[in-house]
Scaffold this active site. Structure first.
Site, mmCIF file in Angstrom:
data_model
loop_
_atom_site.group_PDB
_atom_site.id
_atom_site.type_symbol
_atom_site.label_atom_id
_atom_site.label_comp_id
_atom_site.label_asym_id
_atom_site.label_seq_id
_atom_site.Cartn_x
_atom_site.Cartn_y
_atom_site.Cartn_z
ATOM 1 N N SER A 67 59.416 11.863 59.051
ATOM 2 C CA SER A 67 60.855 12.110 58.983
ATOM 3 C C SER A 67 61.506 11.976 60.355
ATOM 4 O O SER A 67 60.858 12.096 61.398
ATOM 5 C CB SER A 67 61.118 13.503 58.423
HETATM 6 N N1 SAH Z 1 57.374 15.657 56.418
HETATM 7 C C1 SAH Z 1 56.673 14.414 56.372
HETATM 8 C C2 SAH Z 1 57.448 13.478 55.472
HETATM 9 C C3 SAH Z 1 56.585 12.515 54.801
HETATM 10 S S1 SAH Z 1 57.438 11.465 53.665
HETATM 11 C C4 SAH Z 1 56.531 13.829 57.761
HETATM 12 O O1 SAH Z 1 57.406 14.089 58.590
HETATM 13 O O2 SAH Z 1 55.575 13.121 58.016
HETATM 14 C C5 SAH Z 1 57.317 12.403 52.174
HETATM 15 C C6 SAH Z 1 55.938 12.734 51.709
HETATM 16 O O3 SAH Z 1 56.058 13.374 50.451
HETATM 17 C C7 SAH Z 1 55.022 11.533 51.506
HETATM 18 O O4 SAH Z 1 53.843 11.712 52.224
HETATM 19 C C8 SAH Z 1 54.777 11.544 49.996
HETATM 20 O O5 SAH Z 1 53.493 11.089 49.623
HETATM 21 C C9 SAH Z 1 54.969 13.011 49.670
HETATM 22 N N2 SAH Z 1 55.263 13.292 48.264
HETATM 23 C C10 SAH Z 1 56.085 12.612 47.422
HETATM 24 N N3 SAH Z 1 56.090 13.195 46.205
HETATM 25 C C11 SAH Z 1 55.242 14.262 46.273
HETATM 26 C C12 SAH Z 1 54.807 15.255 45.348
HETATM 27 N N4 SAH Z 1 55.226 15.279 44.081
HETATM 28 N N5 SAH Z 1 53.935 16.192 45.771
HETATM 29 C C13 SAH Z 1 53.473 16.190 47.050
HETATM 30 N N6 SAH Z 1 53.844 15.283 47.974
HETATM 31 C C14 SAH Z 1 54.723 14.335 47.597
#
Ligand code: SAH
Length: 217
Positions: A67
């Site tokens: 993010s």
């Molecule tokens: N906070 C993280 C953001 C990653 S992007 C960072 O800064 O690195 C969002 C993440 O949510 C992805 O890794 C994706 O695989 C995860 N995601 C999407 N749907 C999800 C779900 N239902 N349960 C768990 N994780 C999920």
């Protein structure tokens, strides 16, 4: 126990980023200290480390992104509101960067990720940085994480079509949920607070996240 990431070397890009985060409206001292402490480059592949202190989302593989730092700070501020929360659930571990920022701010973080490889990598990274107050779950976060509920705060780092009922159900008595709601690429960031039996909802502005998806991979 206080986590102790390695001391950061002076880095003008990092200082500029902190100024940008402050200008974007984040004033909470604890959040700014966490943003200053957690080394974002550690959560990126070698080829992208030189861009770690730009205020941008960047690819982390598996079609996912780390993010944008100003959004990480803003969401952390909205969730904690100057208090040290005891138990926080994060949905979407991804790189583990937001997880580490939360681990600086709250007593215990529970973080759930649906992509196993990302969950494992984040676990290794946070362990290498010395964090001992984080529990990693490989699961569909749309269902929350029931065994450890209720939570004082829930932070969702992927865009949901709707607010999953399970997350509302797993919020404690004065719990707060921060969640981007809307279609892929453009969501409104919602702050939902439980006050007894009542849920109060606030719109915090537009954000852009990858979608919250059902199931595990
Ligand atoms: N906070 C993280 C953001 C990653 S992007 C960072 O800064 O690195 C969002 C993440 O949510 C992805 O890794 C994706 O695989 C995860 N995601 C999407 N749907 C999800 C779900 N239902 N349960 C768990 N994780 C999920």
């Amino acid at each position: 126990m206080r986590p102790r990431p390695p001391a950061a070397a002076p880095n003008p890009g990092r200082e500029r980023l902190l100024e940008e985060i402050t200008r974007s409206g984040v004033s909470d001292a604890a959040v700014l200290a966490a943003m200053a402490k957690v080394p974002r480059d550690f959560f990126l592949d070698d080829a992208l480390k030189n861009r770690a202190y730009e205020n941008n989302a960047l690819p982390i593989g598996h079609a996912q992104t780390i993010s944008q730092p100003a959004i990480v700070a803003f969401m952390s501020q909205a969730l904690t509101q100057g208090r040290k929360l005891a138990r926080v659930l994060e949905i979407g571990t991804g790189s583990g960067y937001q997880t580490a920022v939360l681990a600086e701010l709250v007593d215990t973080v529970f973080t759930v990720e649906r992509i196993k490889a990302l969950s494992e990598q984040a676990r290794q990274r946070l362990s290498a940085l010395g964090y001992r107050n984080v529990h990693f779950g490989y699961a569909d976060g749309m269902k929350g994480w029931l065994p450890y509920a209720p939570y004082d705060g829930i932070l969702v780092t992927a865009g949901a079509e709707n607010v999953p009922q399970a997350l509302l159900d797993q919020l404690g008595p004065n719990g707060r949920l921060v969640i981007p709601v809307g279609p892929q690429g453009r969501q409104s960031l919602r702050l939902i607070e439980r006050r007894g039996g009542i849920l109060r909802e606030q719109d915090l502005g537009w954000v852009s996240f990858v979608p919250l998806l059902a199931g595990k991979v």
